[in-house]
Design an enzyme around this catalytic site. Structure first.
Site, PDB file in Angstrom:
ATOM      1  N   HIS A  60       5.695  12.563   0.518  1.00  0.00           N
ATOM      2  CA  HIS A  60       5.000  12.562  -0.762  1.00  0.00           C
ATOM      3  C   HIS A  60       3.515  12.891  -0.603  1.00  0.00           C
ATOM      4  O   HIS A  60       2.847  12.432   0.317  1.00  0.00           O
ATOM      5  CB  HIS A  60       5.252  11.280  -1.566  1.00  0.00           C
ATOM      6  CG  HIS A  60       4.663  10.011  -1.025  1.00  0.00           C
ATOM      7  ND1 HIS A  60       3.379   9.616  -1.322  1.00  0.00           N
ATOM      8  CD2 HIS A  60       5.180   9.030  -0.258  1.00  0.00           C
ATOM      9  CE1 HIS A  60       3.153   8.435  -0.750  1.00  0.00           C
ATOM     10  NE2 HIS A  60       4.226   8.061  -0.088  1.00  0.00           N
ATOM     11  N   ASP A 172      -0.639   7.144   4.105  1.00  0.00           N
ATOM     12  CA  ASP A 172       0.575   7.003   3.286  1.00  0.00           C
ATOM     13  C   ASP A 172       0.429   7.953   2.109  1.00  0.00           C
ATOM     14  O   ASP A 172      -0.278   7.627   1.155  1.00  0.00           O
ATOM     15  CB  ASP A 172       0.702   5.544   2.840  1.00  0.00           C
ATOM     16  CG  ASP A 172       1.828   5.316   1.842  1.00  0.00           C
ATOM     17  OD1 ASP A 172       2.615   6.239   1.625  1.00  0.00           O
ATOM     18  OD2 ASP A 172       1.888   4.223   1.270  1.00  0.00           O
ATOM     19  N   GLU A 201       5.192   9.533  -6.050  1.00  0.00           N
ATOM     20  CA  GLU A 201       6.026   8.547  -5.324  1.00  0.00           C
ATOM     21  C   GLU A 201       5.523   7.140  -5.566  1.00  0.00           C
ATOM     22  O   GLU A 201       6.293   6.207  -5.774  1.00  0.00           O
ATOM     23  CB  GLU A 201       6.027   8.869  -3.825  1.00  0.00           C
ATOM     24  CG  GLU A 201       7.042   8.075  -3.016  1.00  0.00           C
ATOM     25  CD  GLU A 201       6.518   6.757  -2.425  1.00  0.00           C
ATOM     26  OE1 GLU A 201       7.308   6.046  -1.798  1.00  0.00           O
ATOM     27  OE2 GLU A 201       5.320   6.431  -2.601  1.00  0.00           O
ATOM     28  N   GLU A 202       4.208   6.980  -5.519  1.00  0.00           N
ATOM     29  CA  GLU A 202       3.601   5.640  -5.568  1.00  0.00           C
ATOM     30  C   GLU A 202       3.774   4.948  -6.923  1.00  0.00           C
ATOM     31  O   GLU A 202       3.514   3.762  -7.053  1.00  0.00           O
ATOM     32  CB  GLU A 202       2.107   5.722  -5.211  1.00  0.00           C
ATOM     33  CG  GLU A 202       1.816   6.196  -3.787  1.00  0.00           C
ATOM     34  CD  GLU A 202       2.177   5.172  -2.715  1.00  0.00           C
ATOM     35  OE1 GLU A 202       2.634   4.065  -3.058  1.00  0.00           O
ATOM     36  OE2 GLU A 202       2.021   5.496  -1.527  1.00  0.00           O
ATOM     37  N   ASP A 224       7.949   8.962   5.713  1.00  0.00           N
ATOM     38  CA  ASP A 224       6.902   8.157   5.088  1.00  0.00           C
ATOM     39  C   ASP A 224       6.238   7.270   6.140  1.00  0.00           C
ATOM     40  O   ASP A 224       6.438   7.466   7.345  1.00  0.00           O
ATOM     41  CB  ASP A 224       7.496   7.322   3.932  1.00  0.00           C
ATOM     42  CG  ASP A 224       6.510   7.126   2.792  1.00  0.00           C
ATOM     43  OD1 ASP A 224       5.312   6.910   3.073  1.00  0.00           O
ATOM     44  OD2 ASP A 224       6.924   7.149   1.620  1.00  0.00           O
ATOM     45  N   HIS A 319      -1.705   0.661   2.393  1.00  0.00           N
ATOM     46  CA  HIS A 319      -2.286   0.510   1.041  1.00  0.00           C
ATOM     47  C   HIS A 319      -3.682  -0.118   1.066  1.00  0.00           C
ATOM     48  O   HIS A 319      -4.065  -0.841   0.149  1.00  0.00           O
ATOM     49  CB  HIS A 319      -1.339  -0.233   0.077  1.00  0.00           C
ATOM     50  CG  HIS A 319      -0.240   0.651  -0.431  1.00  0.00           C
ATOM     51  ND1 HIS A 319       0.369   0.473  -1.653  1.00  0.00           N
ATOM     52  CD2 HIS A 319       0.341   1.734   0.126  1.00  0.00           C
ATOM     53  CE1 HIS A 319       1.290   1.426  -1.815  1.00  0.00           C
ATOM     54  NE2 HIS A 319       1.300   2.188  -0.744  1.00  0.00           N
TER      55      HIS A 319
HETATM   56 ZN   LIG Z   1       4.379   6.183   0.955  1.00  0.00          ZN
END
Ligand SMILES: [Zn+2]
Length: 348
Positions: A60, A172, A201-202, A224, A319
């Site tokens: 992604h 990410d 995606e998130e 990922d 994150h």
């Molecule tokens: Zn991800």
């Protein structure tokens, strides 16, 4: 390695506003694949190879970030969060506001500690108490095309740490994008590979949901990042994956305590990936990962069901805006994806 990785880590691409990163990916793949397409949602499709089986491999493009919610009369910006952004990593970050006509730097501010009351000092400052200061007035912001709905990214360079580690923003899933780009450049596929650089995606696997319907693959694989717990304050049993120990072949993932909404990887695919890794001499880890999922969870539910799996790169501080991972794991990830593109599929 570092040059491309740096470029794609630092490119902006909050969910729904992936054009910064998608332009770079399209350029990078030029001449290495048979065809590049884009759908109405912004997913990028890269085709390579002509086998009888179609393998869809995703990474992604989007990243977690912020979006302008309100601008007050003095020009201070209030924001909403896009994706799982923890409040405690936001304060004092430098941000880039992607105005229609100009990118503007800003900083996330809040009340100084000196004037906080005793109880305030002990509390986590939540995002709704924060604001962005650019130095500009409301009228000036408007002139640069900044208003409600303008995307905001966090400003941060990619740098190298010691012992093959790197730290950067949006790893990410720019780590996955990097692996997929490098594999597409180097592989001579025996299968029909449709690499999809997905959007959104998130915020709920939206790009993968749409693109897997379009592609109708025989097999789906997502690349990922996943939580590495090999640092203080996390026990080994809580998060056993370690950086530097190789890519994670995901067996299952999903919500904490139920693995709902996630992926129970197809066992034939898990076994195939394990065999491949063993054959190629690639160190790998198996993962049952609580607390999140990947594009593979959406692909598996497409059409009549698509056997799916996921390969994840162990990442510390996922994150946050300083995600740490190992260059060795990235190299191994590329090798494994090339191996997958170049191996005949006999189990389906
Ligand atoms: Zn991800």
């Amino acid at each position: 390695m570092m040059e491309l990785l740096k470029k794609i880590s630092e490119a902006p691409g909050v969910s729904g506003f992936e054009y910064g990163i998608s332009e770079i990916i399209k350029k990078e793949l030029q001449g290495f694949v048979n065809k590049i397409e884009e759908d109405r949602f912004g997913n990028i499709y890269a085709y390579k190879g002509n086998g009888e089986k179609t393998i869809m491999i995703t990474a992604h493009m989007d990243e977690i970030g912020l979006i302008v919610k309100h601008i007050d009369d003095r020009g201070f910006i209030r924001f909403a969060k896009i994706g799982g952004v923890p409040d405690h990593v936001l304060l004092s970050q430098r941000v880039i506001i992607h105005g229609k006509y100009k990118k503007i730097y800003g900083v996330i501010g809040c009340k100084a500690i000196h004037i906080m009351k005793e109880e305030e000092r002990k509390q986590l400052v939540t995002y709704d108490k924060m604001f962005i200061d650019t130095g500009l007035s409301k009228e000036q912001l408007e002139k640069y095309g900044i208003g409600i709905g303008t995307p905001i990214t966090i400003e941060r360079d990619l740098v190298e740490l010691e012992n093959d580690l790197i730290v950067g923003r949006a790893m990410d899933d720019r780590a996955g994008c990097y692996i997929l780009i490098e594999a597409l450049k180097k592989a001579n596929p025996v299968n029909k590979i449709i690499a999809v650089f997905t959007v959104q995606e998130e915020v709920g696997l939206r790009g993968a949901t749409i693109s897997s319907y379009n592609v109708k693959p025989d097999i789906g694989i997502a690349i990922d990042t996943t939580i590495a717990g090999d640092h203080p304050e996390v026990s080994e049993s809580e998060a056993p994956v370690k950086i530097g120990n190789g890519p994670v072949i995901v067996v299952a993932d999903g919500r904490r305590e139920s693995l709902g909404g996630g992926l129970l990887a197809n066992s034939l695919i898990v076994n195939w990936l394990i065999e491949l890794a063993n054959k190629l001499g690639i160190k790998y880890q198996l993962g049952v990962l609580e607390g999140g999922t990947t594009d593979a969870a959406a692909i598996q539910l497409s059409r009549g069901g698509i056997p799916s799996g996921c390969i994840s790169i162990p990442t510390r501080y996922l994150h946050t805006f300083s995600e740490v991972l190992s260059k060795r794991d990235l190299e191994s990830g590329i090798k494994l994806i090339i191996g997958l593109m170049e191996s005949k599929i006999s189990f389906l």
